[in-house]
Enzyme design. Sequence first.
Site, PDB file in Angstrom:
ATOM      1  CG  ASN A 208      -3.126  -3.015 -12.113  1.00  0.00           C
ATOM      2  OD1 ASN A 208      -3.297  -3.475 -12.987  1.00  0.00           O
ATOM      3  ND2 ASN A 208      -2.942  -2.875 -11.075  1.00  0.00           N
ATOM      4  N   PRO A 303       7.737  -3.505  -6.147  1.00  0.00           N
ATOM      5  CG  PRO A 303       8.241  -1.195  -6.389  1.00  0.00           C
ATOM      6  CD  PRO A 303       8.565  -2.995  -7.242  1.00  0.00           C
ATOM      7  CG  ASP A 304       2.752  -4.026  -1.596  1.00  0.00           C
ATOM      8  OD1 ASP A 304       2.492  -3.179  -1.031  1.00  0.00           O
ATOM      9  OD2 ASP A 304       1.973  -5.021  -1.374  1.00  0.00           O
ATOM     10  CG  PHE A 321      -8.219   2.552  -1.481  1.00  0.00           C
ATOM     11  CD1 PHE A 321      -8.184   3.534  -0.316  1.00  0.00           C
ATOM     12  CD2 PHE A 321      -9.630   2.891  -1.576  1.00  0.00           C
ATOM     13  CE1 PHE A 321      -8.789   4.960  -0.042  1.00  0.00           C
ATOM     14  CE2 PHE A 321     -10.206   3.768  -1.534  1.00  0.00           C
ATOM     15  CZ  PHE A 321     -10.336   4.572  -1.255  1.00  0.00           C
TER      16      PHE A 321
HETATM   17  N1  CTP Z   1      -0.701  -1.639  -3.312  1.00  0.00           N
HETATM   18  C1  CTP Z   1       0.636  -1.529  -3.511  1.00  0.00           C
HETATM   19  N2  CTP Z   1       1.974  -1.566  -3.991  1.00  0.00           N
HETATM   20  C2  CTP Z   1       1.805  -2.483  -4.824  1.00  0.00           C
HETATM   21  C3  CTP Z   1       0.366  -3.007  -5.106  1.00  0.00           C
HETATM   22  C4  CTP Z   1      -0.780  -2.636  -4.082  1.00  0.00           C
HETATM   23  O1  CTP Z   1       0.541   0.125  -3.018  1.00  0.00           O
HETATM   24  N3  CTP Z   1       2.445  -2.425  -5.535  1.00  0.00           N
HETATM   25  C5  CTP Z   1      -1.062  -1.121  -2.574  1.00  0.00           C
HETATM   26  C6  CTP Z   1      -2.515  -0.317  -3.401  1.00  0.00           C
HETATM   27  O2  CTP Z   1      -2.393   0.522  -3.454  1.00  0.00           O
HETATM   28  C7  CTP Z   1      -4.084  -0.955  -2.399  1.00  0.00           C
HETATM   29  C8  CTP Z   1      -3.058  -1.715  -1.678  1.00  0.00           C
HETATM   30  O3  CTP Z   1      -1.988  -2.180  -2.118  1.00  0.00           O
HETATM   31  O4  CTP Z   1      -4.147   0.216  -1.137  1.00  0.00           O
HETATM   32  C9  CTP Z   1      -4.338  -3.319  -2.074  1.00  0.00           C
HETATM   33  O5  CTP Z   1      -3.933  -3.396  -3.160  1.00  0.00           O
HETATM   34  P1  CTP Z   1      -3.485  -5.242  -4.040  1.00  0.00           P
HETATM   35  O6  CTP Z   1      -4.012  -4.944  -5.517  1.00  0.00           O
HETATM   36  O7  CTP Z   1      -5.496  -5.757  -3.675  1.00  0.00           O
HETATM   37  O8  CTP Z   1      -3.298  -6.128  -2.732  1.00  0.00           O
HETATM   38  P2  CTP Z   1      -2.679  -7.081  -2.351  1.00  0.00           P
HETATM   39  O9  CTP Z   1      -1.878  -7.454  -1.121  1.00  0.00           O
HETATM   40  O10 CTP Z   1      -1.626  -6.920  -3.351  1.00  0.00           O
HETATM   41  O11 CTP Z   1      -3.251  -8.513  -2.893  1.00  0.00           O
HETATM   42  P3  CTP Z   1      -3.843  -9.494  -4.200  1.00  0.00           P
HETATM   43  O12 CTP Z   1      -3.698 -11.001  -4.501  1.00  0.00           O
HETATM   44  O13 CTP Z   1      -5.633  -9.060  -4.022  1.00  0.00           O
HETATM   45  O14 CTP Z   1      -3.393  -8.933  -5.200  1.00  0.00           O
END
Ligand code: CTP
Length: 407
Positions: A208, A303-304, A321
């Site tokens: 990214n 993983p999130d 964020f």
């Molecule tokens: N984040 C994370 N791990 C991931 C993806 C995201 O910790 N695998 C965290 C980022 O550090 C940020 C927040 O999640 O603080 C928001 O990420 P974002 O990708 O914008 O959120 P999503 O819920 O994945 O939404 P989108 O559908 O817009 O991607």
Amino acid sequence: MQGKRILLGVTGGIAAYKSPDLVRRLRERGAEVQVVMTAAAREFVTATTFQAVSGRPVRTDLWDAAAEAAMGHIELARWAEVVLIAPATADFLARLAGGRADDLLATLCLATEAPIAVAPAMNHLMWANAATRANVAQLATRGVAVLGPGTGDQACGEVGEGRMLEPLELAEQLAALLAAGGELAGRRVLITAGPTRERLDPVRFISNRSSGKMGFALAQAARAAGAEVVLVAGPVSLPTPPGVRRIDVESAADMLAAVLSELPGTHVFISTAAVADYRPLRTAQHNIKKTSDTLELAMERTPDVLATVAARADRPFVVGFAAETESVEQNARAKLMKKNLDMIAANEVGDAKAFDADDNQLIVLARGARYELGRAGKLALARGLVSLIAQQLAARTDRPQRGTALA
Ligand code: CTP
């Protein structure tokens, strides 16, 4: 130390030759430094040198009518947010302990409400003398911080305890001292920053766009607010802020592992990392060759990290964020709810605006609260966000359960 008003007292010891360097170290950290010299100090270094490095006229005399008219000594004593005496001679420690007001510097120390720190510098026998020991003990009971001295070669040719600490170390100790009373003193803050890299083959990866600047600025601001800070960083080319412990990682899986191992004892988790949402299903062992005109990649979710932390029973205060290209606030609020966060900081990233930039603006949403942090440098924004986090944290400390009902 940014913007802190430091009154640096220089007394008459040979270590005074290091004090101009100390002024530079303090100014590098953003402090304003007003130098006050004793008469004896001027036997070692000139006021001109200090004026050049501090950018302010040096004060030397209680009876200087012109200087007193510009800023009287009582005003100067009020101006100071902290007083550092470096070097502090045995004579000055004695005068300070005795509450004397027989020159400008001693008078300022008596008149100020700011905390005072001294960096003793003297011959090791003078340092060991019972009179000096009693003076130092007396000063310590009054809350004067004694920084050092160190041990080593002395100007007199002897070896022992009595050397003034090096300027860099003094600057660091003073910063820690100032931070000890900060908004996040006693808190442990864990921050993720930068992008992650998900390997395709030994020479390629998916990533990214992220400079890591916001996360690094937050680490610096949290440290300056007195927190113990651990920074889990993806591949970025930024220096580690002083006093911050940094763990370098590459992939989302590495980042999650590092975060989970650092989580125990953490009070605040801030997730600024631009974690790759997908990774190649398989990583090729060798370079993928150009065998066809198109290439399809099978990808799987990573993983999130943020959601994983927020879902734990022992969760800290969790800050996410959101980088949005449209409907910033609405999307951020949805993320706050979906990921069960305590707070979310959102910004608009249309035209790659926020990436790599040194400034930004944020909308911050928390449970029942909304703040706007107007366009500013990332460090100024980070300070603002750290302050909001500290306020929310202080308000919630007494609650048995936090982080459930949101917004
Ligand atoms: N984040 C994370 N791990 C991931 C993806 C995201 O910790 N695998 C965290 C980022 O550090 C940020 C927040 O999640 O603080 C928001 O990420 P974002 O990708 O914008 O959120 P999503 O819920 O994945 O939404 P989108 O559908 O817009 O991607």
